[in-house]
Design an enzyme around this catalytic site. Structure first.
Site, short mmCIF file in Angstrom:
data_model
loop_
_atom_site.label_atom_id
_atom_site.label_comp_id
_atom_site.label_asym_id
_atom_site.label_seq_id
_atom_site.Cartn_x
_atom_site.Cartn_y
_atom_site.Cartn_z
N SER A 79 0.83 -1.21 0.00
CA SER A 79 0.00 0.00 0.00
C SER A 79 0.86 1.26 0.00
CB SER A 79 -0.92 0.03 1.22
OG SER A 79 -1.77 -1.08 1.23
N1 SAH Z 1 -1.03 -4.61 4.17
C1 SAH Z 1 -0.39 -4.91 2.92
C2 SAH Z 1 -1.27 -4.54 1.76
C3 SAH Z 1 -1.24 -5.59 0.72
S1 SAH Z 1 -2.46 -5.45 -0.55
C4 SAH Z 1 0.96 -4.22 2.83
O1 SAH Z 1 1.25 -3.35 3.66
O2 SAH Z 1 1.76 -4.57 1.96
C5 SAH Z 1 -3.79 -6.41 0.11
C6 SAH Z 1 -3.50 -7.82 0.53
O3 SAH Z 1 -4.76 -8.42 0.90
C7 SAH Z 1 -2.93 -8.72 -0.56
O4 SAH Z 1 -1.74 -9.31 -0.10
C8 SAH Z 1 -4.03 -9.77 -0.80
O5 SAH Z 1 -3.53 -11.04 -1.14
C9 SAH Z 1 -4.73 -9.78 0.55
N2 SAH Z 1 -6.10 -10.29 0.53
C10 SAH Z 1 -7.04 -10.18 -0.44
N3 SAH Z 1 -8.17 -10.78 -0.06
C11 SAH Z 1 -7.95 -11.30 1.19
C12 SAH Z 1 -8.75 -12.05 2.11
N4 SAH Z 1 -10.01 -12.40 1.85
N5 SAH Z 1 -8.20 -12.41 3.30
C13 SAH Z 1 -6.91 -12.06 3.59
N6 SAH Z 1 -6.12 -11.37 2.77
C14 SAH Z 1 -6.62 -10.99 1.57
#
Ligand code: SAH
Length: 228
Positions: A79
């Site tokens: 993010s």
């Molecule tokens: N907090 C992360 C943001 C990653 S983007 C960071 O700081 O890098 C969002 C993430 O949510 C992705 O890795 C994706 O695989 C995950 N995601 C999507 N749907 C999800 C779900 N139902 N349960 C858990 N994680 C999920």
């Protein structure tokens, strides 16, 4: 054999380097975030300390301290720093709070919460990312209470209730289990929408009641159903 081992150690140390240049770039990033309206000192200090470049693939390291989201593999992104800062600030929690994060991804948001002194539980649905981040965070001495390979839509009933829950992917709707797993007084910070999302904060005001506030438009990768 011994030489190989030393070389590997050297390579690893090299890869995990945090230089004065990186530190300088982070100071500028912190200034940018302040200019964009982030005021929480603990959040700004965490961002100042965490080597974000180490959470990204080496090809993107030059962009690590620009206020932008970047690919981290498996079609996912780390993010944007402003988004991480804003969500951390909106949780409105003090040191020692028990936080559930949905979407571990690169682990950067997890690290910000840990640096702020939170007890963090985090769920990731992509096995590849889950495994990578579970190995990576302890290398930087970031120790979450639990990193879980699972489906964020159902939350983490076994460890509930939480002092705060942060969803770091775009949710097409608000999952009921997440509201149910908040302590009274705690907040769920969740971007709600399909193409773009409205940053929404639900506060549990009593066992049965919630208040809702909105904090503008953001863009996230989607919160997907089921594990992969
Ligand atoms: N907090 C992360 C943001 C990653 S983007 C960071 O700081 O890098 C969002 C993430 O949510 C992705 O890795 C994706 O695989 C995950 N995601 C999507 N749907 C999800 C779900 N139902 N349960 C858990 N994680 C999920």
């Amino acid at each position: 054999m011994k030489l190989d081992f030393l070389f590997l150690r050297y390579k690893n140390l090299n890869i995990l380097q945090d230089t004065f240049t990186h530190k300088g770039m982070r100071k500028k990033l912190v200034d940018t975030l302040k200019n964009k309206g982030i005021t929480n000192i603990e959040v700004l200090s965490a961002i100042d300390k965490i080597p974000r470049h180490l959470f990204m693939d080496s090809g993107f390291i030059d962009h690590a301290y620009v206020d932008k989201a970047f690919p981290i593999g498996a079609d996912q992104t780390i993010s944007q720093p402003y988004t991480v800062a804003r969500q951390s600030e909106l949780l409105d929690v003090k040191k020692g709070s028990k936080i559930l994060e949905i979407g571990t991804g690169s682990g950067y948001q997890t690290a910000v919460l840990l640096e702020m002194g939170m007890q963090v539980y985090s769920i990731e649905r992509q096995n590849e990312l889950f495994k990578k981040t579970k190995l990576f965070l302890p290398k930087l001495n970031y120790r979450a209470k639990k990193l879980i390979f699972g489906d964020g839509y159902i939350g983490l009933k076994a460890e509930a209730p939480f002092d705060g829950i942060v969803v770091t992917a775009g949710a097409p709707f608000v999952p009921k289990p997440l509201l149910a797993q908040l302590k009274v007084g705690a907040k769920l910070v969740i971007p709600v929408g399909d193409e773009s999302q409205i940053m929404t904060v639900f506060t549990r005001t009593s066992a049965t009641e919630f208040s809702k506030e909105e904090f503008g438009e953001f863009r996230f990768v989607p919160l997907l159903e089921d594990k992969n």
